[in-house]
Scaffold this motif. Structure first.
Motif, short mmCIF file in Angstrom:
data_model
loop_
_atom_site.label_atom_id
_atom_site.label_comp_id
_atom_site.label_asym_id
_atom_site.label_seq_id
_atom_site.Cartn_x
_atom_site.Cartn_y
_atom_site.Cartn_z
N VAL A 151 0.93 -1.04 -0.10
CA VAL A 151 0.17 0.19 -0.04
C VAL A 151 0.83 1.30 -0.09
O VAL A 151 0.54 2.44 -0.47
CB VAL A 151 -1.10 0.13 0.92
CG1 VAL A 151 -1.90 -1.08 1.03
CG2 VAL A 151 -0.18 -0.07 2.47
N ARG A 167 -3.42 5.62 2.87
CA ARG A 167 -4.73 5.33 3.56
C ARG A 167 -5.72 5.12 2.56
O ARG A 167 -6.68 3.93 2.67
CB ARG A 167 -5.14 6.55 4.15
CG ARG A 167 -4.39 6.78 5.33
CD ARG A 167 -5.26 7.77 6.52
NE ARG A 167 -5.32 9.13 5.98
CZ ARG A 167 -4.55 10.04 6.03
NH1 ARG A 167 -3.27 9.80 6.74
NH2 ARG A 167 -4.71 11.07 5.43
N ARG A 170 -5.26 1.28 1.20
CA ARG A 170 -5.67 0.46 2.37
C ARG A 170 -7.27 0.25 2.15
O ARG A 170 -7.74 -0.83 2.41
CB ARG A 170 -5.29 0.85 3.54
CG ARG A 170 -3.87 0.80 3.91
CD ARG A 170 -3.51 1.14 5.34
NE ARG A 170 -3.91 -0.08 6.24
CZ ARG A 170 -2.99 -1.00 6.62
NH1 ARG A 170 -1.78 -1.02 6.06
NH2 ARG A 170 -3.35 -2.04 7.30
N ARG A 224 -7.06 -8.02 2.59
CA ARG A 224 -6.64 -7.90 3.73
C ARG A 224 -5.22 -8.56 4.00
O ARG A 224 -4.43 -8.03 5.01
CB ARG A 224 -7.82 -8.46 4.70
CG ARG A 224 -9.19 -7.41 4.74
CD ARG A 224 -9.96 -7.86 6.02
NE ARG A 224 -10.39 -8.87 5.91
CZ ARG A 224 -11.47 -9.36 5.04
NH1 ARG A 224 -12.28 -8.15 4.45
NH2 ARG A 224 -12.25 -10.60 5.02
N LEU A 227 -2.75 -6.26 2.53
CA LEU A 227 -2.38 -5.14 3.33
C LEU A 227 -1.16 -5.04 4.09
O LEU A 227 -0.54 -4.11 4.07
CB LEU A 227 -3.68 -4.64 4.30
CG LEU A 227 -4.97 -4.24 3.64
CD1 LEU A 227 -6.07 -4.15 4.57
CD2 LEU A 227 -4.65 -2.79 2.91
N ASP A 228 -0.81 -6.06 4.74
CA ASP A 228 0.22 -6.16 5.90
C ASP A 228 1.09 -7.21 5.45
O ASP A 228 1.82 -7.83 6.21
CB ASP A 228 -0.16 -6.33 7.16
CG ASP A 228 -1.33 -5.10 7.79
OD1 ASP A 228 -0.72 -3.99 7.56
OD2 ASP A 228 -2.54 -5.38 8.07
#
Length: 316
Positions: A151, A167, A170, A224, A227-228
């Motif tokens: 992201v 942001r 995400r 999701r 995302l990380d």
């Protein structure tokens, strides 16, 4: 009910497989798997990316299947693979699924060149510490992918502030909002976000149909995970010969991801930059991607696994 895309025609039409399998992963998830080409030919396995399916690889499969055994599978929840089992959505599950397909579709003692696009490349990195990958992979292709900070580095949303841009990315990546039908506006958005400005309209339409067919719960579930994403520690464990491919106009995984991968790999055979192409490189220029795969098959497809130490000795 799962929405399947209407099949495209011409070079983007998925070829009929020689055989189909349902592979069962470690947690019971069922994976639709296809085998193309002569059974005794050099083997290639192709892993597709987020919200895609086996159909994404159609131009590459068509080019390779005449003289290669090509294995393609739908990642869990995608295409004709049903929703995940108890393992759900995780990089560990991606690695489990890849190992299950390798063991089911590749005969004992055989090795293959493994190519992963986007989340498919992340799948190969996630499985880098698995003995099955080390034993069965003659070489690897990491195509339009990254290991971390997706992201932060994405350029899809044209905001000047890196923090604001991250942001918004995400929110988009984890969204389960319905995409609706494939309209002219949808095609323009797909071209902008995932392809280069010169992409063939038929290729844009193909990608739009595949992306819009992915169930939104699956899209959000894997989004999701991305995302990380943090797979940098696994890059060094890909000790087999590995090529990196990136489009210079890739907004989703810009070239800085490819630069980082090439620098961290123990045995990088080359960083191939495709001018003007976006994220969907196997569709935008299947000849270039196929050429890299063929080159690795010819050089490493029947060799013994190359360790990092052996690779260093070969280059000194």
């Amino acid at each position: 009910m799962r929405r399947l895309p209407s099949p495209p025609v011409g070079p983007y039409a998925p070829p009929a497989p020689e055989r189909e399998l349902t592979v069962v992963s470690a947690d019971g998830s069922r994976l639709h798997t296809e085998l193309h080409g002569p059974e005794d030919a050099p083997a290639v396995l192709l892993a597709h990316g987020w919200v895609c399916s086996t159909a994404f690889w159609a131009p590459v499969v068509r080019a390779l299947a005449a003289d290669h055994r090509v294995i393609v599978y739908d990642q869990r929840g995608h295409g004709r693979s049903p929703a995940p089992g108890p393992g759900g959505y995780s990089t560990h599950a991606l690695a489990d699924d890849l190992v299950a397909v390798l063991e089911a579709a590749l005969p004992s003692g055989r090795r293959a060149v493994l190519a992963g696009h986007s989340m498919g490349g992340m799948t190969l990195m996630a499985a880098a510490d698995r003995p099955a990958l080390r034993e069965r992979a003659a070489a690897v292709v990491l195509c339009s992918t990254g290991a971390s900070r997706l992201v932060d580095r994405s350029l899809v949303v044209p905001l000047r502030s890196p923090r604001a841009r991250a942001r918004v990315h995400r929110v988009l990546l984890g969204s389960r909002a319905p995409l609706g039908p494939v309209t002219p506006l949808a095609r323009r958005l797909v071209r902008y976000a995932t392809m280069g400005p010169g992409a063939d309209p038929a290729a844009v339409d193909m990608c739009a149909r595949i992306l819009h067919a992915c169930p939104r719960a699956v899209r959000g579930g894997w989004g999701r995970v991305l995302l990380d994403l943090e797979l940098e520690a696994r890059i060094g464990e890909l000790t087999m010969p590995t090529a990196v491919i990136v489009g210079t106009a890739d907004r989703l995984t810009p070239p800085e991801h490819a630069d980082a991968l090439a620098a961290a790999l123990p045995h990088c055979t080359g960083l191939i930059e495709l001018p003007g192409l976006g994220h969907m490189t196997p569709v935008e220029d299947p000849e270039a991607v196929t050429g890299v795969i063929r080159g690795l098959v010819e050089e490493f497809g029947t060799s013994h696994p190359t360790t990092a130490v052996e690779a260093k000795e070969q280059t000194t």
